[in-house]
Design a protein around this motif. Structure first.
Motif, PDB file in Angstrom:
ATOM      1  N   LYS A 293      -6.537  21.853 -17.553  1.00  0.00           N
ATOM      2  CA  LYS A 293      -6.985  22.311 -16.949  1.00  0.00           C
ATOM      3  C   LYS A 293      -7.492  23.229 -17.981  1.00  0.00           C
ATOM      4  N   ALA A 346     -22.057  25.211 -14.329  1.00  0.00           N
ATOM      5  CA  ALA A 346     -22.412  23.956 -13.303  1.00  0.00           C
ATOM      6  C   ALA A 346     -23.774  23.050 -13.415  1.00  0.00           C
ATOM      7  N   TRP A 351     -19.546  18.578 -12.975  1.00  0.00           N
ATOM      8  CA  TRP A 351     -18.026  18.055 -12.747  1.00  0.00           C
ATOM      9  C   TRP A 351     -16.864  19.076 -12.616  1.00  0.00           C
ATOM     10  N   LEU A 353     -16.845  21.944 -10.975  1.00  0.00           N
ATOM     11  CA  LEU A 353     -16.779  22.995  -9.860  1.00  0.00           C
ATOM     12  C   LEU A 353     -15.091  21.637  -8.989  1.00  0.00           C
ATOM     13  N   GLN A 354     -15.830  21.083  -9.325  1.00  0.00           N
ATOM     14  CA  GLN A 354     -14.614  19.830  -8.500  1.00  0.00           C
ATOM     15  C   GLN A 354     -13.447  19.456  -9.323  1.00  0.00           C
ATOM     16  N   LYS A 355     -13.447  19.785 -10.981  1.00  0.00           N
ATOM     17  CA  LYS A 355     -12.182  20.074 -11.263  1.00  0.00           C
ATOM     18  C   LYS A 355     -11.708  21.491 -11.032  1.00  0.00           C
ATOM     19  N   GLY A 357     -10.993  22.495  -8.361  1.00  0.00           N
ATOM     20  CA  GLY A 357     -11.257  22.277  -6.300  1.00  0.00           C
ATOM     21  C   GLY A 357     -12.699  22.711  -5.285  1.00  0.00           C
ATOM     22  N   LEU A 358     -13.185  22.864  -5.896  1.00  0.00           N
ATOM     23  CA  LEU A 358     -14.961  23.731  -5.343  1.00  0.00           C
ATOM     24  C   LEU A 358     -15.302  21.923  -5.084  1.00  0.00           C
ATOM     25  N   ASP A 359     -16.069  21.934  -3.223  1.00  0.00           N
ATOM     26  CA  ASP A 359     -16.737  20.542  -3.020  1.00  0.00           C
ATOM     27  C   ASP A 359     -18.452  21.296  -4.208  1.00  0.00           C
ATOM     28  N   PRO A 360     -19.147  20.340  -5.009  1.00  0.00           N
ATOM     29  CA  PRO A 360     -20.138  20.804  -5.434  1.00  0.00           C
ATOM     30  C   PRO A 360     -20.952  20.651  -4.672  1.00  0.00           C
ATOM     31  N   SER A 361     -21.402  20.324  -2.941  1.00  0.00           N
ATOM     32  CA  SER A 361     -22.701  19.957  -2.563  1.00  0.00           C
ATOM     33  C   SER A 361     -22.642  22.163  -1.991  1.00  0.00           C
TER      34      SER A 361
END
Length: 419
Positions: A293, A346, A351, A353-355, A357-361
Motif C-alpha cells: 500500500k 480520488a 481506485w 479509495l477501494q485500496k 478500504g473505502l466504498d467508492p460510492s
C-alpha cells in the motif's frame, strides 16, 4: 278416684247452709319442699311493683328522671338554646360558603372563555391552560381588572421544531365587556414568560437518522448520532452555538461538523483547507506498515508532490522495501498524508479509495452532502408565532441551554385579545 258430685242448692246464700249438708273437701295435696323455700324468700319485684310514686314537688327528691321527648324536638331545642351571636356566625358562614362557590364558578367560566378565545386567535390545535389568580374574583370582575393571569400553551409549532411549552404570566389585565358573563376581550399591560425547546422533542423531530441533542455549557448544543450516506451509516458529530435572532427568534451556528467513516477517514463538509475527506492517524499508520500500500501511495504523483518527497527519493523507495518504510514512516510524510483531501485525489484516481478500504460510492454521497445542507439538518433555529392583531409586542430576552433543553425568557406589553 271418684269424681266429686255437685249438690244443687236452691236456697239463697243469705239463708245459710243446712247443718246436715256435707260440703265436699278439696283433695289433699302433698307439700312441695321447694315451694316452701320459695315462699320464705322475698320477691325482688315486690318493691318495684308496689313502690310509691314520687312526687315531683318533693323537696327531698334530689334526682328526677330525664324527660325523653322526640329526637327532632331535642335538636330544635339545642339550636334554640344557642346564643344569638352564634346563630349570626353560622348564618354568615353559610352565606360566605355560597359566595365562595359562586366566585369559583365565575373563575372557571372566565378561564374557559379566555382559553377558547386564545385557541381561536393563535390558531392552536388545543386550548391552552388559563389560570386566573386572586380572590375574590367577582370583585375583580366588577372592577373590570384582573390582578394576575397565567397562560400555558403546550406544543406550539415554530418553523421546523415544536416548542414544548410556552408559558406567560400577565398582570393588570383589563377586561372588556359588560356584565358578569359579557366578556368580549382583554388588554394586558405587562407580561413575562418563558419558552422551552425540549431536547427530547428535537431528538424526535430532527433526529430521524438517530441524531441526539444534548446541552453543553450555557450556549452550546452537541449533536451526536448517525446519518445515512450512500447506503452506509456514517457517524456524525456537530456543535451548535445558540444565539438570539432579533426580538422573536433564536439562531444556531453549526460548527465542528464531522462525519466518521469508521476508523479509516473523516469527512468535513466544505472546501476549506481542513475540510473534505481525510485519512485518520490509525489508517495512515496501517497503510505505511504495509509495503504494497505504501508503494501505491508513492506511485501517485499528486500524493508525492503534496507530501514534498523528491523524485529521486521516490525512485529509491520503489526499488527497495526498506527505503519505502523510511520514507513513508517519517512524521513529516504521515502529517502530510493526513492533511490531504482524498476527494481531490480520488477524482483522478478512483481506485485509491477501494485500496484504502473505502466504498467508492461514498465519495459521491459525501460530495453531495454540502455544509449548508448538513447545517440545515441540524439547525435548531426558530421564531415565535406571530401574535394576533397589531397591538403590543413580545420580545425574547435571555437564551440559555439547560439539561432538558433550550430555555428562552420573554417579555411583552400592550397585548390585546378579542379585538
Amino acid at each position: 278416684m271418684r269424681t266429686p258430685h255437685r249438690i244443687a242448692n236452691d236456697r239463697a246464700p243469705s239463708e245459710g247452709w243446712p247443718p246436715d249438708v256435707s260440703v265436699p273437701l278439696e283433695p289433699v295435696r302433698t307439700a312441695n319442699p321447694y315451694e316452701e323455700l320459695a315462699a320464705l324468700a322475698d320477691n325482688p319485684l315486690d318493691e318495684v311493683l308496689h313502690e310509691e310514686p314520687r312526687r315531683l314537688d318533693d323537696p327531698d327528691d334530689d334526682w328526677l328522671p330525664p324527660h325523653h321527648g322526640r329526637r327532632g324536638s331535642r335538636r330544635r331545642n339545642r339550636f334554640a338554646g344557642l346564643p344569638l351571636l352564634a346563630k349570626g356566625v353560622v348564618a354568615v358562614l353559610v352565606v360566605l360558603a355560597f359566595l365562595a362557590l359562586g366566585d369559583r364558578w365565575a373563575v372557571l367560566y372566565a378561564e374557559h372563555r379566555a382559553a377558547q378565545q386564545l385557541k381561536k386567535e393563535l390558531k392552536l390545535t388545543a386550548a391552552p391552560e388559563v389560570e386566573i389568580k386572586g380572590f375574590p374574583f367577582l370583585t375583580q370582575l366588577a372592577d373590570r381588572r384582573v390582578d394576575e393571569m397565567k397562560v400555558t400553551v403546550p406544543d406550539v409549532a415554530a418553523d421546523r421544531v415544536t416548542l414544548a411549552k410556552v408559558s406567560a404570566t400577565a398582570r393588570n389585565v383589563r377586561i372588556e365587556g359588560s356584565g358578569l358573563t359579557g366578556i368580549s376581550g382583554a388588554y394586558v399591560d405587562a407580561m413575562h414568560g418563558e419558552v422551552l425547546l425540549s431536547f427530547s422533542d428535537m431528538n424526535r423531530e430532527l433526529g430521524a437518522s438517530q441524531v441526539t441533542f444534548t446541552g453543553h455549557g450555557n450556549d452550546r448544543v452537541l449533536a451526536r448520532g448517525t446519518l445515512p450516506v450512500a447506503g452506509h451509516e456514517v457517524k456524525v458529530r456537530a456543535d451548535a452555538t445558540i444565539r438570539r435572532l432579533g426580538a422573536t427568534g433564536i439562531s444556531t451556528d453549526i460548527d465542528g461538523m464531522r462525519l466518521d467513516l469508521g476508523d479509516l477517514a473523516t469527512y468535513r463538509p466544505g472546501t476549506g483547507t481542513g475540510e473534505g475527506l481525510h485519512l485518520t492517524a490509525k489508517s495512515v499508520k496501517r497503510i505505511t506498515e504495509e509495503t504494497d500500500k505504501a508503494k501505491r501511495l508513492l506511485s501517485i504523483p499528486a500524493i508525492v508532490h503534496r507530501a514534498g518527497v523528491p523524485a529521486s527519493v521516490v525512485r529509491q523507495a520503489l526499488d527497495g522495501d526498506k527505503k519505502v518504510s523510511e520514507v513513508t514512516g517519517t512524521p513529516r510524510f504521515v502529517k502530510s498524508l493526513m492533511g490531504m483531501n482524498l476527494v481531490d485525489i480520488a477524482l483522478d484516481h478512483p481506485w485509491i479509495l477501494q485500496k484504502l478500504g473505502l466504498d467508492p460510492s461514498l465519495l459521491d454521497g459525501l460530495s453531495d452532502l454540502t455544509r449548508p445542507e448538513l447545517a440545515d439538518r441540524l439547525s435548531l433555529a426558530f421564531r415565535l408565532p406571530k401574535l394576533p392583531g397589531d397591538h403590543g409586542y413580545v420580545r425574547l430576552r435571555d437564551v440559555t441551554v439547560e439539561k432538558d433543553g433550550i430555555r428562552v425568557d420573554l417579555s411583552g406589553a400592550g397585548l390585546s385579545v378579542g379585538h
